[in-house]
Design a protein around this motif. Structure first.
Motif, mmCIF file in Angstrom:
data_model
loop_
_atom_site.group_PDB
_atom_site.id
_atom_site.type_symbol
_atom_site.label_atom_id
_atom_site.label_comp_id
_atom_site.label_asym_id
_atom_site.label_seq_id
_atom_site.Cartn_x
_atom_site.Cartn_y
_atom_site.Cartn_z
ATOM 1 N N ALA A 89 30.418 11.834 -35.736
ATOM 2 C CA ALA A 89 29.052 12.163 -35.294
ATOM 3 C C ALA A 89 28.150 12.562 -36.467
ATOM 4 O O ALA A 89 27.435 13.562 -36.425
ATOM 5 C CB ALA A 89 29.065 13.249 -34.222
ATOM 6 N N VAL A 90 28.236 11.770 -37.527
ATOM 7 C CA VAL A 90 27.301 11.943 -38.650
ATOM 8 C C VAL A 90 26.691 10.566 -38.945
ATOM 9 O O VAL A 90 27.122 9.566 -38.384
ATOM 10 C CB VAL A 90 27.997 12.479 -39.935
ATOM 11 N N SER A 91 25.711 10.542 -39.833
ATOM 12 C CA SER A 91 25.086 9.257 -40.140
ATOM 13 C C SER A 91 25.957 8.469 -41.126
ATOM 14 O O SER A 91 26.762 9.049 -41.852
ATOM 15 C CB SER A 91 23.695 9.468 -40.718
ATOM 16 N N THR A 98 25.580 9.583 -44.656
ATOM 17 C CA THR A 98 26.346 10.778 -45.032
ATOM 18 C C THR A 98 27.744 10.381 -45.506
ATOM 19 O O THR A 98 28.227 10.885 -46.521
ATOM 20 C CB THR A 98 26.435 11.758 -43.841
ATOM 21 N N TYR A 116 27.270 13.974 -52.319
ATOM 22 C CA TYR A 116 27.010 15.051 -51.362
ATOM 23 C C TYR A 116 28.309 15.777 -51.024
ATOM 24 O O TYR A 116 29.336 15.124 -50.770
ATOM 25 C CB TYR A 116 26.386 14.449 -50.092
ATOM 26 N N LEU A 131 32.089 20.352 -41.551
ATOM 27 C CA LEU A 131 32.289 18.902 -41.640
ATOM 28 C C LEU A 131 33.570 18.585 -42.411
ATOM 29 O O LEU A 131 34.303 17.656 -42.048
ATOM 30 C CB LEU A 131 31.067 18.234 -42.296
ATOM 31 N N ASP A 149 22.354 15.413 -38.176
ATOM 32 C CA ASP A 149 23.198 15.139 -39.338
ATOM 33 C C ASP A 149 22.942 16.178 -40.422
ATOM 34 O O ASP A 149 21.788 16.406 -40.805
ATOM 35 C CB ASP A 149 22.879 13.734 -39.854
ATOM 36 N N GLU A 150 24.022 16.811 -40.905
ATOM 37 C CA GLU A 150 23.837 17.938 -41.831
ATOM 38 C C GLU A 150 23.204 17.520 -43.148
ATOM 39 O O GLU A 150 22.452 18.287 -43.747
ATOM 40 C CB GLU A 150 25.153 18.688 -42.052
ATOM 41 N N ARG A 151 23.493 16.294 -43.593
ATOM 42 C CA ARG A 151 22.871 15.835 -44.843
ATOM 43 C C ARG A 151 21.367 15.650 -44.638
ATOM 44 O O ARG A 151 20.569 16.036 -45.504
ATOM 45 C CB ARG A 151 23.512 14.526 -45.291
ATOM 46 N N ASN A 152 20.997 15.088 -43.494
ATOM 47 C CA ASN A 152 19.573 14.919 -43.197
ATOM 48 C C ASN A 152 18.869 16.268 -43.128
ATOM 49 O O ASN A 152 17.743 16.423 -43.615
ATOM 50 C CB ASN A 152 19.377 14.177 -41.871
ATOM 51 N N ARG A 170 19.813 18.998 -44.655
ATOM 52 C CA ARG A 170 19.734 19.502 -46.032
ATOM 53 C C ARG A 170 18.595 18.819 -46.797
ATOM 54 O O ARG A 170 17.866 19.458 -47.562
ATOM 55 C CB ARG A 170 21.085 19.259 -46.719
#
Lengths: 69, 144
Positions: free
Chosen positions: A24-26, A29, A38, A44, B79-82, B84
């Motif tokens: 459930a991440v892009s 990512t 990153y 995560l 999304d955690e990167r987004n 951030r």
């Protein structure tokens, strides 16, 4: 921080999109994690490790001199 | 946190477009200015694109596709990167805006000192831009 995400993903025969869906991440990512651009949050990192049924330290390798981003 | 129902935004776009179009029409009838024509054109474009987007969404996608799109949108939003990335860009924007405001205050204060309401407003904005991060940092420091 280095990681074995690309290697683990490939051994499972997964595409970045598929792994991203599972976690459930892009997809971006996943790409950034694999390139080392990153560093994930602890949540995560654990989620990824749990997905591959491995301890977190087997997926992510902490290096003292790595930058904080 | 996630509110990714684009239909709402399309409807908002249509309404804003219609409002702008009507405003432009009223202004055109009263003043016959280029600005009124521009407002009408922008309004019409907004209304048309909003309607088209709504139509495409209603007609072109199956419920499953819509659900998949919503899921993808939720992922992108959370999304955690987004997140951030947004935080970093917001921080850098704040720094740049502070500098821009400082320059603005100096320019308005020294070059156009007779526009004192403008100077006061600019100083107030600068104060706000400097105080808000401190206030929010204190609020979040208690929560984390």
């Amino acid at each position: 921080m280095k990681n074995r995400l690309a290697e683990l993903r490939k051994t499972r025969g997964l595409k970045q999109e598929e792994l991203a869906d599972q976690l459930a991440v892009s997809r971006q990512t996943i790409g950034s994690l694999e390139n080392g651009r990153y560093n994930p949050s602890i949540q995560l990192a654990f989620k990824i490790a749990r997905y591959f049924s491995l301890p977190v330290e087997d997926v992510f390798i902490y290096e003292e001199e790595a930058n904080d981003d | 946190m996630t509110d990714k129902n684009p239909v709402k935004y399309y409807l908002l776009e249509i309404l804003a477009g219609l409002a702008l179009f009507i405003l432009g029409l009223i202004l055109l009838l009263k003043f016959n200015s280029a600005a009124a024509r521009a407002a009408m054109m922008i309004g019409a474009t907004l209304t048309l694109t909003g309607l088209l987007s709504l139509l495409i969404r209603r007609v072109a996608f199956t419920p499953q596709e819509k659900a998949a799109m919503r899921w993808q949108a939720a992922i992108e939003e959370n999304d955690e990167r987004n997140i951030r990335l947004k935080e970093k860009s917001a921080y850098i924007t704040l720094q740049i805006m502070r500098i821009a405001l400082c320059i603005f205050v100096i320019i308005v204060g020294f070059i156009l000192p007779f526009y004192w309401p403008l100077v006061i407003m600019a100083v107030l904005l600068l104060t706000l831009a400097s105080l808000l991060p401190v206030i929010f940092a204190a609020i979040y420091a208690r929560r984390m």
